[in-house]
Structure formats: structure tokens, C-alpha cells
Design an enzyme around this catalytic site. Structure first.
Site, PDB file in Angstrom:
ATOM      1  N   GLU A  60      30.617  30.154  29.478  1.00 16.28           N
ATOM      2  CA  GLU A  60      29.495  30.074  28.543  1.00 16.28           C
ATOM      3  C   GLU A  60      29.359  31.365  27.741  1.00 16.28           C
ATOM      4  OE1 GLU A  60      26.570  26.911  30.857  1.00 16.28           O
ATOM      5  OE2 GLU A  60      26.300  29.053  31.183  1.00 16.28           O
ATOM      6  N   GLY A 114      30.621  34.462  40.173  1.00 11.75           N
ATOM      7  CA  GLY A 114      29.729  33.548  40.890  1.00 11.75           C
ATOM      8  C   GLY A 114      28.395  34.175  41.235  1.00 11.75           C
ATOM      9  N   ASP A 121      17.794  27.009  45.028  1.00 11.23           N
ATOM     10  CA  ASP A 121      19.117  27.512  45.376  1.00 11.23           C
ATOM     11  C   ASP A 121      19.268  27.833  46.854  1.00 11.23           C
ATOM     12  OD1 ASP A 121      19.625  27.320  42.705  1.00 11.23           O
ATOM     13  OD2 ASP A 121      19.693  29.478  42.309  1.00 11.23           O
ATOM     14  N   LEU A 149      21.157  24.564  40.554  1.00 10.39           N
ATOM     15  CA  LEU A 149      20.803  24.272  39.165  1.00 10.39           C
ATOM     16  C   LEU A 149      19.292  24.264  38.997  1.00 10.39           C
ATOM     17  CD1 LEU A 149      23.333  21.341  38.623  1.00 10.39           C
ATOM     18  CD2 LEU A 149      23.518  23.658  37.689  1.00 10.39           C
ATOM     19  N   ALA A 150      18.827  24.741  37.845  1.00  8.32           N
ATOM     20  CA  ALA A 150      17.387  24.853  37.596  1.00  8.32           C
ATOM     21  C   ALA A 150      16.701  23.497  37.619  1.00  8.32           C
ATOM     22  CB  ALA A 150      17.145  25.549  36.251  1.00  8.32           C
ATOM     23  N   VAL A 186      31.468  28.493  35.237  1.00  6.83           N
ATOM     24  CA  VAL A 186      30.512  28.067  34.213  1.00  6.83           C
ATOM     25  C   VAL A 186      29.955  29.245  33.422  1.00  6.83           C
ATOM     26  CG1 VAL A 186      28.275  26.968  33.821  1.00  6.83           C
ATOM     27  CG2 VAL A 186      29.885  25.955  35.441  1.00  6.83           C
ATOM     28  N   HIS A 194      23.775   2.393  15.853  1.00  7.25           N
ATOM     29  CA  HIS A 194      24.935   2.842  15.065  1.00  7.25           C
ATOM     30  C   HIS A 194      24.450   3.442  13.744  1.00  7.25           C
ATOM     31  CE1 HIS A 194      28.928   2.786  13.236  1.00  7.25           C
ATOM     32  NE2 HIS A 194      28.337   2.318  12.136  1.00  7.25           N
TER      33      HIS A 194
END
Length: 317
Positions: free
Chosen positions: A35, A121, A161, A168-169, A31, A294
Site C-alpha cells: 500500500e 508485519g 486484534d 482488521l479494523a 499489505v 448497466h
């Protein structure tokens, strides 16, 4: 590989480069590597991503999504060396020489790069917490907690974590709120990690929640799949952001929603509807029958749900 945060950098140094590197090598196609590689590619760098595995996106990404995601990034100019391991990085003046070979072994290869970004990582941060001093019990590399997020020391709670679940935050934020509420009111905390969304903040973004096709096959769950491309969505075409798709997975017997995967410029914004649907046990037919405004990009999620539930969509490509 020794980091100097100038030529050989971590994700921290990659945010503080003094100029756009002509050539950037990213070690690790997870990730964070994708990014930051995507950012510098759009700023003008020639980006090469080196990945040890045979797919990009890291843990949890659906393999079909990963393949189409890489095709999109390649079309933007990013280059990939898959199933490749980096054997060394040597600084030579203003350049770095990156050496590699096939992950399974093979002939060595090398190339020059202005900056090398190491993104293999992140780990949980337990440094200097004093866990051993007070006797907090670990479960592997994680702090062991009960369903109240309480450790084996009754007065110590742990979130984020350093406990189980995705790193993830937003997951950590929710855990913090739950623990605070429990301590203040006694309300039992509950967070279903299966309903925590993941987002890769590239352009386009990739977002998912729930199960991948690989998860369901491994678990022996029979499932239905529906896909809807943004090329058939009027808002996406008007925005000139019509690459990508939505994929919806549901139980073959009950139609219960099991997973949603989105590739789109604002996939991270669109995934919230899917999180709510999975959290409350919705079927793909529920999303398919709910009226969506729409023209909006969210209609693509409805279209994918229609494909899953009925085998066709109103605005099929």
C-alpha cells in the site's frame, strides 16, 4: 534494523516524509508494504520491494491473484526482489545501503536507497493492559475468549486484534457492536470470520472474501471457477480503469458460493455484494441471475458468476 523514522522508517514514518524519496526500498511485500510502496511510487519514487516469500500480498491472498497483482504493479514501475532476505541496512550520510541475499542462501547483494521502509508485519497490541495482573488467560499470543467474547474473568471481554480472527479494523468494529448489544440486550453475538473481507488499498485495489483456490484444494473441496476481466466491462473501459478481474469460486456439486476475489480500482467497494452472498449461503447462479445496473463495474461480478455457474457470460471478452 534500527528505525529513526527519517531514513529508516516504519509505516508511521512513511506517512510523514518531508519529500518524495528518489529511491525507496520496502522491506516486506505484505499489505502495508504494498500500500505505502504504491503510494510513493505514484508520487514519483523508484520503489523496490524485497520479499522473503515467493509471492506478495501477505496471508490469505489467492496465489493467482497475487501473481497478476504483481504483474500490474511491475507495469506501473515497481520492482520486486522475491525470495530474498535483507541482512542489514546501513546509513551513509543522506543514503542507506541495503544488503540482502537469497532466502535460500547465496551471493550477497547491496544497493543504495534514500529511504528504507520496514513493513515486516504488525503484531497485536497488548502492552500495559495488565492481563497478567488480573489473570486473563491467553491462547498463544491471543486473549482466549468464548463465543460471547468473554475471557476467563467473567467481567472482562476482549475484541479486535488481541483475539482470534483477522487483524482488521472492520472486524474489530463489528465485534465491538456485537459485545455491546449482548451486554445491553442479551442477544447472542455471531460473526463468521469467513465472511470478513480483506482489501489491499493499492491502485488498483485487491479485495477478497471467503476461500482461495489454495484453501479449497487443501481442504479437499471440489470447486468450480469463473473469471471475468474488466477489459470486457463497458464502465471500466469508459473510466480507463480496465485492468484486473473478478474470480468466483463455488462448490462443484451444490454451486454454493465459496470465495470471491477482485482486482480493480474500487475492488473494496465491489466486494460487499460478495460478502452478503456468502453470508446468506447464495449460489453463484444467484448472483448470475440477479439484474445488475448497466453500465456498472458490478456487472463484472455478475459476469464472473455466470462463468462459474454456466461456463459462459453474456458479455464475454
Amino acid at each position: 534494523i534500527d528505525l529513526d523514522e527519517k531514513q529508516i522508517v516504519s509505516s508511521t514514518g512513511a506517512l510523514d516524509l518531508e519529500k518524495v524519496p528518489e529511491k525507496l526500498t520496502v522491506i516486506g511485500g505484505g499489505v502495508i508494504g504494498l500500500e505505502l510502496g504504491s503510494v510513493w511510487s505514484r508520487l514519483g519514487s523508484e520503489v523496490t520491494v524485497v520479499e522473503f516469500l515467493d509471492s506478495i500480498g501477505g496471508i490469505g491472498i489467492d496465489s493467482e491473484v497475487a501473481k497478476q497483482f504483481m504483474a500490474i504493479l511491475k507495469k506501473q514501475g515497481m520492482q520486486f526482489k522475491m525470495k530474498t532476505k535483507v541482512t542489514g541496512v546501513a546509513k551513509k550520510g543522506a543514503k542507506c545501503t541495503v544488503s540482502s541475499e537469497a532466502a535460500a542462501g547465496g551471493s550477497p547483494e547491496s544497493w543504495d536507497s534514500d529511504v528504507v521502509l520496514v513493513c515486516v508485519g504488525r503484531r497485536e497490541f497488548r502492552d500495559n493492559l495488565g492481563l497478567e495482573t488480573v489473570g486473563v488467560e491467553l491462547e498463544g499470543k491471543k486473549v482466549k475468549v468464548d463465543h460471547h467474547y468473554r475471557t476467563n474473568i467473567p467481567s472482562i471481554y476482549a475484541i479486535g486484534d488481541i483475539v482470534k480472527g483477522p487483524m482488521l479494523a472492520h472486524k474489530a468494529e463489528d465485534e465491538g457492536c456485537l459485545v455491546s448489544e449482548y451486554l445491553a440486550t442479551g442477544k447472542e453475538p455471531h460473526l463468521d470470520y469467513n465472511c470478513v473481507p480483506s482489501v489491499v488499498y493499492t491502485h488498483p485495489e485487491v479485495a477478497w472474501v471467503g476461500k482461495t483456490e489454495e484453501d479449497l484444494k487443501k481442504e479437499g473441496v471440489a470447486f468450480k471457477k469463473g473469471k471475468y476481466v474488466f477489459g470486457a466491462n463497458s464502465r471500466a473501459k469508459a473510466n480507463q480503469e480496465d485492468v484486473g478481474f473478478v474470480k468466483v469460486l463455488s462448490d462443484k456439486q451444490t454451486d454454493k458460493l465459496l470465495g470471491v476475489h477482485i482486482v480493480n480500482a474500487i475492488a473494496g467497494e465491489l466486494i460487499g455484494e460478495a460478502c452478503i452472498a456468502i453470508e446468506y449461503g447464495a449460489a453463484s447462479e444467484d448472483i448470475a441471475r440477479v439484474c445488475h445496473a448497466h453500465p456498472t463495474l458490478s456487472e463484472a461480478l455478475k459476469g464472473a458468476a455466470q462463468m462459474t455457474a454456466f461456463g459462459k457470460a453474456i458479455n464475454s471478452p
